[in-house]
Write a protein that holds these residues in place. Structure first.
Motif, PDB file in Angstrom:
ATOM      1  N   TRP A  64      20.431  35.904  46.425  1.00  0.00           N
ATOM      2  CA  TRP A  64      20.828  37.227  45.948  1.00  0.00           C
ATOM      3  C   TRP A  64      21.964  37.801  46.773  1.00  0.00           C
ATOM      4  O   TRP A  64      22.105  37.475  47.944  1.00  0.00           O
ATOM      5  N   VAL A  74      24.036  41.725  47.408  1.00  0.00           N
ATOM      6  CA  VAL A  74      24.113  43.163  47.164  1.00  0.00           C
ATOM      7  C   VAL A  74      25.539  43.623  47.431  1.00  0.00           C
ATOM      8  O   VAL A  74      26.134  43.261  48.446  1.00  0.00           O
ATOM      9  N   LEU A 111      22.404  44.584  42.884  1.00  0.00           N
ATOM     10  CA  LEU A 111      21.787  43.381  43.443  1.00  0.00           C
ATOM     11  C   LEU A 111      21.892  42.314  42.366  1.00  0.00           C
ATOM     12  O   LEU A 111      21.391  42.507  41.255  1.00  0.00           O
ATOM     13  N   MET A 164      14.602  41.770  48.978  1.00  0.00           N
ATOM     14  CA  MET A 164      15.980  42.267  48.825  1.00  0.00           C
ATOM     15  C   MET A 164      15.964  43.716  48.323  1.00  0.00           C
ATOM     16  O   MET A 164      16.711  44.566  48.827  1.00  0.00           O
ATOM     17  N   THR A 215      17.201  46.963  50.684  1.00  0.00           N
ATOM     18  CA  THR A 215      18.302  47.777  50.168  1.00  0.00           C
ATOM     19  C   THR A 215      17.843  49.213  49.946  1.00  0.00           C
ATOM     20  O   THR A 215      18.531  50.170  50.316  1.00  0.00           O
TER      21      THR A 215
END
Ligand SMILES: [Zn+2]
Length: 154
Positions: free
Chosen positions: A29, A31, A46, A69, A73
């Motif tokens: 992933w 961001v 994301l 994640m 975030t």
């Protein structure tokens, strides 16, 4: 112009750069700040690091790292922007590539997903009409850098 028709893949390939660049990433992933001059500061995206359009097709490893994640975030946005809530939503209608909007709802924004979506549309409309100042790329980049530093501390 989109090279392969996918804005997310273009960003992952480095053909498009969000303000502040990559905020955080793991093996699956990434961001970054939302693209567009009218993006609300702190509105992050994301995205999966491979092109895939259905959550049901995530690999077990991709699914396992999605939660952390989102949590990291959201934690960084909550702290840095004093967000009352941080919304995480995935629609995949305009850009099919799996991505999540990570939207900090600050105290000056209305509560509720539909109200926030309307707020974001109004925000864009006011900027496009010249009735509201858009955050500059430097300002959005600064937020991206602060969120990145905060996530690294988590
Ligand atoms: Zn893609």
């Amino acid at each position: 112009m989109l090279v392969n028709g996918c804005l997310a893949c273009d960003e992952l390939a480095g053909k498009v750069r969000a303000p502040g660049g990559v905020i955080y990433e793991d093996q699956h992933w990434m961001v970054s700040h939302r693209l567009g001059h009218d993006a609300v500061p702190g509105h992050l995206i994301l995205k999966l690091k491979r092109h895939c359009e259905h959550l049901a097709e995530l690999t077990p490893a991709e699914a396992a790292t999605l939660g952390p994640m989102i949590q990291k975030t959201s934690s960084a946005l909550s702290k840095l922007l004093n967000a009352v809530k941080v919304y995480a939503a995935s629609y995949g209608e305009e850009v099919g590539h799996i991505h999540f909007f990570i939207i900090p709802r600050t105290a000056d924004m209305p509560a509720g997903n539909m109200r926030v979506l309307l707020y974001l549309r109004l925000h864009t409309l006011l900027i496009r009409c010249g009735l509201k100042r858009a955050a500059t790329e430097v300002e959005r980049g600064h937020i991206a850098e602060r969120v990145s530093a905060e996530i690294q501390r988590l």
